[in-house]
Design a protein around this motif. Structure first.
Motif, mmCIF file in Angstrom:
data_model
loop_
_atom_site.group_PDB
_atom_site.id
_atom_site.type_symbol
_atom_site.label_atom_id
_atom_site.label_comp_id
_atom_site.label_asym_id
_atom_site.label_seq_id
_atom_site.Cartn_x
_atom_site.Cartn_y
_atom_site.Cartn_z
ATOM 1 N N GLY A 228 -18.727 -13.067 -3.495
ATOM 2 C CA GLY A 228 -18.573 -12.887 -4.408
ATOM 3 C C GLY A 228 -18.462 -10.809 -4.313
ATOM 4 O O GLY A 228 -17.427 -10.830 -5.318
ATOM 5 N N GLY A 229 -18.802 -10.534 -3.657
ATOM 6 C CA GLY A 229 -18.996 -8.901 -3.781
ATOM 7 C C GLY A 229 -17.930 -8.687 -2.847
ATOM 8 O O GLY A 229 -17.528 -7.613 -3.220
ATOM 9 N N GLY A 230 -17.576 -9.146 -1.897
ATOM 10 C CA GLY A 230 -16.511 -8.965 -0.921
ATOM 11 C C GLY A 230 -15.219 -8.941 -2.000
ATOM 12 O O GLY A 230 -14.007 -8.487 -1.932
ATOM 13 N N THR A 231 -15.103 -10.248 -2.214
ATOM 14 C CA THR A 231 -13.786 -11.024 -3.606
ATOM 15 C C THR A 231 -14.043 -9.262 -4.262
ATOM 16 O O THR A 231 -12.412 -8.908 -4.198
ATOM 17 C CB THR A 231 -14.098 -11.604 -4.076
ATOM 18 N N PHE B 275 -10.492 -11.120 1.105
ATOM 19 C CA PHE B 275 -10.675 -11.973 2.508
ATOM 20 C C PHE B 275 -10.895 -13.126 3.685
ATOM 21 O O PHE B 275 -10.290 -14.238 3.791
ATOM 22 C CB PHE B 275 -11.116 -11.238 3.073
ATOM 23 N N TRP B 276 -11.781 -13.985 2.579
ATOM 24 C CA TRP B 276 -12.425 -15.408 2.300
ATOM 25 C C TRP B 276 -10.819 -16.308 2.152
ATOM 26 O O TRP B 276 -10.782 -17.150 1.839
ATOM 27 C CB TRP B 276 -13.089 -16.757 0.867
ATOM 28 N N VAL B 277 -9.614 -15.821 1.189
ATOM 29 C CA VAL B 277 -8.676 -16.533 1.221
ATOM 30 C C VAL B 277 -7.386 -16.892 2.125
ATOM 31 O O VAL B 277 -6.779 -18.284 2.732
ATOM 32 C CB VAL B 277 -7.469 -15.996 -0.599
ATOM 33 N N MET C 29 -20.701 -3.875 6.370
ATOM 34 C CA MET C 29 -18.818 -4.426 6.619
ATOM 35 C C MET C 29 -17.938 -4.655 5.275
ATOM 36 O O MET C 29 -16.491 -3.869 5.467
ATOM 37 C CB MET C 29 -18.551 -5.678 6.209
ATOM 38 N N GLY C 30 -18.660 -4.279 3.824
ATOM 39 C CA GLY C 30 -17.967 -3.386 2.720
ATOM 40 C C GLY C 30 -17.535 -1.745 3.147
ATOM 41 O O GLY C 30 -16.136 -1.510 2.743
#
Length: 204
Positions: A44-47, A58-60, A105-106
């Motif tokens: 959720g946060g990375g999206t 990133f996860w797509v 990472m963010g």
């Protein structure tokens, strides 16, 4: 360096997925609920970060993250089936580890794409804290980040540690390690010593 960052990202996803799965167990959710909660906690946060920075989510573009979420959820479910108890302290520690990894990472990703240091700190904090916020809202709990817990504050502290090390030694790997240790240490210490920010009590 890129491969190393990818593995750190996967570790953050894994521990946050464990955190989401533990919360789903605590709330007596079904299998679908477990996957949903593990996923929103982990990505959720990375999206949100990637959408704000106008970057590919990133996860797509890498199924590794989704497989990691699934594996972490299944392993946690098996462990819970064997132990037959809910380890609340383990939930907090898993959440603290995810917070530390994702904060760094963010921050690093934002800096890599030319963000101002202040914006990078905001992106790191958002990456670390927002997944847990979504998890708690879905579970109808007051999010940890809003309850006076030293939560988002630890991300800011870790980010400042990163910037201090990087500006002092010009070594991003050392800065990332210091930021992870700084964020995690402060969060775990706050958990065990019950450190909190002053709460807004209002007038009675």
């Amino acid at each position: 360096m890129t491969q190393w960052l990818h593995w750190i990202d996967l570790m953050g996803v894994a521990v946050f997925a464990v955190s989401g799965t533990l919360m789903a167990f605590r709330k007596h959710m079904d299998g679908f609920g477990v996957i949903v909660l593990a996923s929103v906690t982990a990505i959720g946060g990375g999206t949100l970060r990637d959408m704000i920075l106008d970057l590919p989510v990133f996860w797509v573009h890498s199924t590794d993250f989704l497989y990691t979420i699934l594996a972490a959820a299944v392993i946690t479910i098996i462990w819970l089936r064997v132990t037959h108890k809910f380890p609340y302290q383990t939930l907090l520690i898993a959440d603290a580890m995810g917070l530390a990894f994702f904060n760094v990472m963010g921050l690093q990703k934002a800096l890599n794409y030319g963000a101002d240091p202040l914006i990078a700190i905001v992106m790191g904090t958002m990456t670390g804290a927002f997944g847990g916020l979504i998890r708690d809202v879905i579970c109808r709990d007051i999010p940890l980040v809003l309850k006076g817990e030293l939560y988002a504050t630890t991300c800011i502290f870790g980010s400042l540690v990163y910037l201090a090390i990087f500006w002092g030694w010009d070594n991003s790997s050392l800065a990332m390690l210091g930021a992870v240790i700084g964020t995690l240490s402060l969060r775990v210490t706050a958990i065990y010593r019950h450190w909190q920010l002053p709460l807004f009590q209002g007038l009675h």
